[in-house]
Structures are given as C-alpha cells and as structure tokens.
Design an enzyme around this catalytic site. Structure first.
Site, PDB file in Angstrom:
ATOM      1  N   TYR A 173       1.522 -12.875  -1.728  1.00  0.00           N
ATOM      2  CA  TYR A 173       0.670 -13.256  -0.417  1.00  0.00           C
ATOM      3  C   TYR A 173       0.558 -14.616  -0.113  1.00  0.00           C
ATOM      4  O   TYR A 173      -0.110 -15.064  -1.197  1.00  0.00           O
ATOM      5  CB  TYR A 173      -0.198 -12.291  -0.252  1.00  0.00           C
ATOM      6  CG  TYR A 173       0.556 -10.785   0.441  1.00  0.00           C
ATOM      7  CD1 TYR A 173       0.685 -11.088   1.911  1.00  0.00           C
ATOM      8  CD2 TYR A 173       1.082  -9.537  -0.589  1.00  0.00           C
ATOM      9  CE1 TYR A 173       1.620  -9.749   2.489  1.00  0.00           C
ATOM     10  CE2 TYR A 173       1.750  -8.970  -0.273  1.00  0.00           C
ATOM     11  CZ  TYR A 173       2.492  -9.058   1.184  1.00  0.00           C
ATOM     12  OH  TYR A 173       2.769  -7.772   1.544  1.00  0.00           O
ATOM     13  N   ASP A 179       2.148  -5.940   8.869  1.00  0.00           N
ATOM     14  CA  ASP A 179       1.595  -5.204  10.310  1.00  0.00           C
ATOM     15  C   ASP A 179       1.458  -6.390  10.960  1.00  0.00           C
ATOM     16  O   ASP A 179       1.189  -7.827  11.118  1.00  0.00           O
ATOM     17  CB  ASP A 179       0.256  -4.529  10.546  1.00  0.00           C
ATOM     18  CG  ASP A 179       0.276  -4.040   9.067  1.00  0.00           C
ATOM     19  OD1 ASP A 179       1.144  -2.949   9.147  1.00  0.00           O
ATOM     20  OD2 ASP A 179      -0.267  -3.739   7.492  1.00  0.00           O
TER      21      ASP A 179
END
Length: 503
Positions: free
Chosen positions: A228, A118
């Site tokens: 991540y 995002d």
C-alpha cells in the site's frame, strides 16, 4: 386547405392553416406507406440465447487499476449504493462480452479478489481470479496461445469446436482446455482479454494484464504480500519522527488498536505481519512523500489508522513510542524491542482501542499484489509477446493513462492559480506544527492533519493514551451476536424454510 404548388419548397411564408394542412398530408402519407410496407419474413429465425455451458472456460488472473474516488469501493454490494462498485462495473463488462454468465453471478465464475479497498481508495495493481470463457483450442500446454484472428468490438463469437467442460468436485471446470473429437479447420487462439475489456470499461478502470493460472489458484490466498502507498504533504510534519514511528510497525504484532473493529466480521485474531514501513519522497514532486507499507495481509482500515497515528507523531502531538504502546495489547506478549530507544517512555498496556479519527481515503492506493513467478506470468496479449507497432494496443493504454495524468496536472495548475488569486487579499495562518520546530502558541482550536488536505478540528488536545477507550473486542463481538447477529440468523432460517416450502 392544401398548400399551393408555389409554396411546396418554401415554408417561411406559409400561413398557420397551410402548415397544419401540410403536416396532416405528410402524416397520411406515412401511414399509407407503413400499411403497404412488406411484412418481415417469418423465415428469419429468432436470435438464439447464448449457451454458456457449450463453451470451454479457463481460469485466469486479471491485474487492473481504478480511481477509487469514482466508486463505492471495490466489493460488489447486494443492496443499492450511492456510487457503483468496481467489481460491479467490471463484472458487467465481462457479461456484456459474454465472458462470464450473468445469471450465475460472482459465485458462478469462482470470483476471488486479492485485497478489498473501501470507498475512495484507489488501486494500481489490484488482482482478481476467475473462470472465464476461452477461445483457445485444446493443447498440451494451455499457456501456448497465438493471436486471435478475430477482433471484436462487441459480442464475442463462439469457438468453432466447443464441448461441455469437465467439472471438478467443487463444480468448476478442469484446468486443461478440452480437445475435440472433430479437429478444427483452423487453429483458434485466445481472446484478447485486455483489449476487449478496456474497450467496454470506463476510463477510470483499466485492465493492465492477465495470466493463465492453475485451477487451485486463489487471488487472495496465493498472494505473498500486499503493498500500500499513502501520499501526503510534508508541510508542518517532522519526517524523522514519523519514520521512527513507522519502523516500530515492522514485524508481527496485534493491530487491534490500529484498525476498525467490525463486530459483524467476528474477527478474534488481529495479528498481522508488516514487512516494510518506509517514508520516501515522491519522485519529481516537491514536498510530497509516501508511506510505503508492505505486509502479508491487512485488517479493515488498518493503513488509514496507521497513517492517522503517524500524523499525530509528525505534528509533535504524540511521541513515536505511542506506536509501541498501541501494539502492546497483552502484558505477557510484549512487542519486539528491536526499534525501542533508551529515551522512549515506558510502554503502556493498551488492551482496548482509544477513540481517534482515521486518515482520509483519497491518498491511499493499493500499489501491488505480489505472487510467485510459478503461479502468475503476467501478459498483455493473448500470446504473451510484446505488442508490435502495427497494433499498438499496449501503447494505446499507456496513452490513455498519460492523457488522464495530463488533465489532472492542468487541474493542479488551476487550483494553484486560485490560491494565488486569494493570496492577493488574504494571508495564511501561522504554522504551529510540528511542535518541536516552532515556538508559536497554538490557537484555541487546532487543525490536526488527516491527509488529502483534510483536517480534524480539535481544542485542548487530549493525548491519545488518555482518551476514552472502546469496549473490548470480545464484548463487541458478543453484543453483535446477541443482537444483529441473532436477527440475521433468524432471517436466514426463515428464508430456508420458505425455500423448502416452494420445492
């Protein structure tokens, strides 16, 4: 009034009237020359439109990195966005190079991304798969390619022998490069995808490698796990408590209380598997640490919600067992007791998400997307060999990223000096986090860290499990279907009727 001959080459002493006359005279000469100019030959053929259907294609995967703060997220958006998206910029570069057909858009090339990031979130190892134009000649093994004999700055020239690619049932070409009934005069090899794209892309997006893949390959569904990283300062945090909380994430759990619930997606299954959750020091950086989170798949904003909870734990505002309680959404399907300690408080059933703010986006990075070696073989050059010193294309990419890093280091030093200049006039507030290591009484309003140097100001801190709860997932989904979902379906049906009327 015409200027005198003595003033032909010296304008500083001319009068206003003489200058005007000179300009009029020059203008008349230009018009006369244009009128007498030879008309362009009508024999010059207009430039032909590029026919994508006349060129062979192949399916590849691309690995690339990007600076998330420069873009409005990864995914292309149909409506206007404050910043461009990464996919938009990447696709436009491919279209300018005539590697994909801009008229057919993303669906026309079978575009698939591995993981969505995002706005503000970066990636060092993002992957997309797509059908792309190929310059290589047909061969028994499409992985065998040699260096192209043409280096292109702009438009890519078509191959000498081209055929309409055969199509599969889903409309995309066959995997094998097609052979021609007419043998080429010289072998043509593959485009230098990495080099060409990096010449066209801004420095905030860099293509690192490419790989030939099978026609059935999917960047999303073939990914074995995603890694991540979330970077943060350890100042004011108890890392041992955070590590305790992070370990409770490992395994398969229902993460509905640790993600953003978007009713438009109509998600009903929130089970995800976390393979590894570790907090490690960042090499060469003082007081900087990183959460390494590895999982098979992730939910919307899952990592940022997890990090927010770990900040609560690190400051001492929450006990590490709060992670287990947030994962305990069903009394008949309790989380694994593997990381539960004897002195942990009893688990609470949390079937609805408490309200809290997720962590900042800036420190989050999609570090890697892992695939089986049999599916992907990353390469930086058309033939897959290492770049030689003569071409140094790989070194150029490394040097570019190294220069960006050096510039960022200078910004860090400058910011440190700004802080030193302020220290001559001000002192910092007392440190009251973590709560188990300081006896300083917190002020009426505390600043709870959210990562990236941001904070959430809070007075009279309310324990997480005592906060207001959101509606259940089932209620949120049903309300969306009855409201916006029904309106969207109505618009789709109306558009379909209008399309039928125009056929």
């Amino acid at each position: 009034m015409k200027p005198s001959a003595s003033k032909t080459h010296s304008y500083e002493h001319w009068t206003k009237e003489e200058l005007i006359a000179r300009l009029v005279d020059l203008d008349d000469r230009v018009r006369t020359n244009n009128h007498n100019a030879k008309e362009p030959s009508s024999k010059i053929a207009p430039r032909k439109e590029f026919n994508f259907s006349a060129h062979r294609v192949r399916k590849i995967a691309l690995k690339f990195c990007y600076s998330g703060w420069e873009y409005n997220g990864l995914t292309f958006q149909k409506g206007p966005t404050p910043l461009p998206t990464v996919e938009e910029v990447l696709f436009q570069a491919m279209a300018k190079l005539r590697l994909v057909d801009p008229e057919k858009g993303f669906p026309g090339c079978g575009w698939e991304r591995c993981g969505r990031t995002d706005r503000g979130v970066s990636a060092a190892g993002q992957v997309v798969s797509l059908w792309i134009r190929s310059a290589a000649d047909g061969a028994a093994d499409e992985n065998d390619a040699v260096e192209p004999d043409h280096q292109l700055e702009g438009d890519i020239m078509p191959s000498d022998n081209v055929l309409e690619p055969a199509k599969t049932a889903d409309g995309f070409p066959e995997a094998s490069l097609l052979s021609s009934s007419k043998a080429p005069t010289r072998p043509r090899s593959e485009f230098h995808y990495v080099q060409l794209l990096n010449r066209m892309l801004p420095p905030t997006i860099r293509v690192l490698a490419w790989s030939p893949v099978a026609p059935s390959f999917s960047a999303r569904y073939k990914c074995r796990h995603r890694h991540y990283k979330y970077f943060f300062s350890s100042e004011g945090l108890d890392l041992s408590l955070m590590r305790d909380g992070a370990q409770k994430l490992v395994g398969e759990h229902d993460f509905r209380n640790l993600c953003k619930i978007d009713p438009a997606k109509q998600i009903t299954v929130f089970h995800r598997r976390i393979l590894r959750a570790e907090i490690n020091p960042v090499a060469g950086e003082r007081d900087l640490y990183v959460l390494d989170l590895v999982g098979t798949a992730f939910l919307y904003h899952q990592v940022r919600h997890i990090m927010a909870i770990l900040f609560f734990i690190g400051t001492g505002l929450e006990h590490p067992s709060v992670v287990s309680s947030l994962l305990n959404v069903d009394p008949e399907n309790l989380p694994s007791p593997l990381f539960t300690k004897e002195d942990d408080p009893p688990l609470e059933i949390v079937d609805r998400k408490p309200t809290y703010q997720m962590a900042d986006a800036l420190p989050l990075m999609l570090w890697d997307c892992a695939y089986a070696d049999s599916d992907v073989q990353w390469r930086t050059t058309p033939d897959g060999e290492a770049c030689d010193e003569k071409r140094r294309s790989g070194s150029e990419l490394y040097d570019q990223l190294h220069s960006i890093h050096n510039r960022s280091t200078i910004h860090t030093v400058l910011d440190a000096h700004f802080l030193s200049a302020a220290a001559a006039f001000y002192t910092r507030a007392p440190v009251y986090f973590p709560r188990n290591q300081t006896q300083i009484t917190p002020p009426p309003v505390i600043q709870v860290p959210l990562g990236g140097g941001t904070f959430h100001r809070s007075g009279n801190y309310t324990p997480l499990l005592r906060r207001k709860r959101m509606d259940s997932v089932e209620d949120l989904n049903a309300r969306w279907r009855a409201g916006r979902g029904e309106r969207k379906n109505g618009i789709k049906q109306l558009d379909a009727v209008e399309d039928d009327a125009h056929e």
